[in-house]
Design an enzyme around this catalytic site. Structure first.
Site, PDB file in Angstrom:
ATOM      1  N   SER A  14       0.878  -1.105   0.013  1.00  9.28           N
ATOM      2  CA  SER A  14       0.083  -0.067  -0.084  1.00  9.28           C
ATOM      3  C   SER A  14       0.917   1.208  -0.092  1.00  9.28           C
ATOM      4  CB  SER A  14      -0.972   0.060   1.280  1.00  9.28           C
ATOM      5  OG  SER A  14      -0.187  -0.001   2.448  1.00  9.28           O
ATOM      6  N   SER A 132      14.656  -7.795   3.580  1.00 11.39           N
ATOM      7  CA  SER A 132      15.386  -8.070   4.912  1.00 11.39           C
ATOM      8  C   SER A 132      15.766  -6.669   5.220  1.00 11.39           C
ATOM      9  CB  SER A 132      16.697  -8.932   4.940  1.00 11.39           C
ATOM     10  OG  SER A 132      17.364  -8.958   6.101  1.00 11.39           O
ATOM     11  N   TYR A 146      13.304  -5.657  16.413  1.00 13.81           N
ATOM     12  CA  TYR A 146      13.446  -5.375  15.082  1.00 13.81           C
ATOM     13  C   TYR A 146      14.474  -6.200  14.189  1.00 13.81           C
ATOM     14  CZ  TYR A 146      13.290  -3.425  10.136  1.00 13.81           C
ATOM     15  OH  TYR A 146      13.259  -3.493   8.868  1.00 13.81           O
ATOM     16  N   LYS A 150      14.837  -9.558  11.520  1.00 16.22           N
ATOM     17  CA  LYS A 150      15.609  -9.437  10.265  1.00 16.22           C
ATOM     18  C   LYS A 150      16.621 -10.571  10.122  1.00 16.22           C
ATOM     19  CE  LYS A 150      13.101  -6.759   8.266  1.00 16.22           C
ATOM     20  NZ  LYS A 150      12.039  -6.953   7.219  1.00 16.22           N
TER      21      LYS A 150
END
Length: 271
Positions: A14, A132, A146, A150
């Site tokens: 989006s 990634s 976070y 990854k």
């Protein structure tokens, strides 16, 4: 009915990287299906069709993949781009909140991958492109949750690529550096903030905002994703943007103690 054009499914399409990637793939001749949690305000067109998708739901994931295959008869490329950030010291983020971040960034990616693999193996061809980050191979204080997602994406992707390569399927990683998107404004905030980290957290937020505002345009990453989708001999990983390239070189050649010091200096941390 089988589409004569290759078909790509892009999650988190989006805005930002996902939106740019969907348009870039459409420009390369793909029939693109872009997904987001709520696509009611998005307009299909330009080779992109939008569908609602919640990557944290098995039912939603399986339903969308089956819908795409039923409609187009094929699925050539999956771009796992949907993700959420997490801002705060690791001690400030509850296990429950960390699990919610992992459910999008890691388990959502795994759900999508497991849903498309049978179709790709049956056709003997396909590419899964996982977005990634440089955070997948370097540390970033106040983004431990976070960054750990990854790192998980990196290990999962590289290992899975070896498992499925003999069936004509490749699993590739795209590793962007800082990108100028609203990503920092939409991060999950620590649910148990502690005063002891308050000052350094505010410093980090300033560093993060400066980094994002000076980052590459999402189209830079989109071009790399398109290359990963179309290269005749794809690489297992693609660095995206000048910063990502520099950081990768530094991580490889700079002594560990010096690299550690540079991380602290970049983030304006004492010692």
């Amino acid at each position: 009915m089988t589409s004569s054009r290759p078909v790509a499914l892009v999650t988190g399409a989006s805005s930002g990287i996902g939106e740019a990637a969907a348009l870039a793939l459409a420009g390369k001749g793909f029939q693109v299906i872009g997904t987001s949690r709520d696509t009611s305000r998005l307009t299909s067109g330009g080779g992109v069709t939008f569908l609602d998708l919640d990557v944290t739901s098995d039912e939603s994931v399986n339903g969308v993949v089956e819908q795409v295959v039923a409609r187009f008869g094929r699925l050539d490329v999956l771009v796992n781009n949907a993700g959420v950030g997490a801002n705060g010291a690791a001690e400030e983020i509850s296990v429950g909140q960390a699990q919610r971040v992992f459910d999008v960034n890691v388990f959502g990616l795994m759900r999508m991958t497991r849903a498309v693999l049978p179709h790709m193996r049956a056709r003997g061809a396909g590419r899964i492109i996982n977005v990634s980050s440089v955070g997948g191979f370097v540390p970033n204080p106040f983004m431990a949750i976070y960054v750990s997602t990854k790192h998980a994406v990196e290990g999962y992707s590289e290992s899975l690529d070896h498992e499925v390569r003999e069936y004509g399927v490749r699993v590739l990683r795209v590793q962007p550096g800082p990108i100028n998107t609203p990503f920092d404004a939409n991060q999950v905030q620590a649910d148990h903030p502690l005063q002891v980290y308050a000052h350094q957290r505010r410093v980090f937020e300033d560093v993060m905002q400066e980094s994002m505002r000076g980052g590459d345009d999402p189209t830079v990453v989109a071009k790399v994703i398109a290359a990963a989708a179309t290269d005749r001999k794809p690489k297992s990983r693609y660095l995206a943007g000048a910063t990502a390239g520099r950081v990768a070189v530094l991580r490889r050649v700079v002594p560990a103690a010096l690299f550690d010091k540079s991380v602290r200096k970049l983030n304006r941390m004492a010692g």
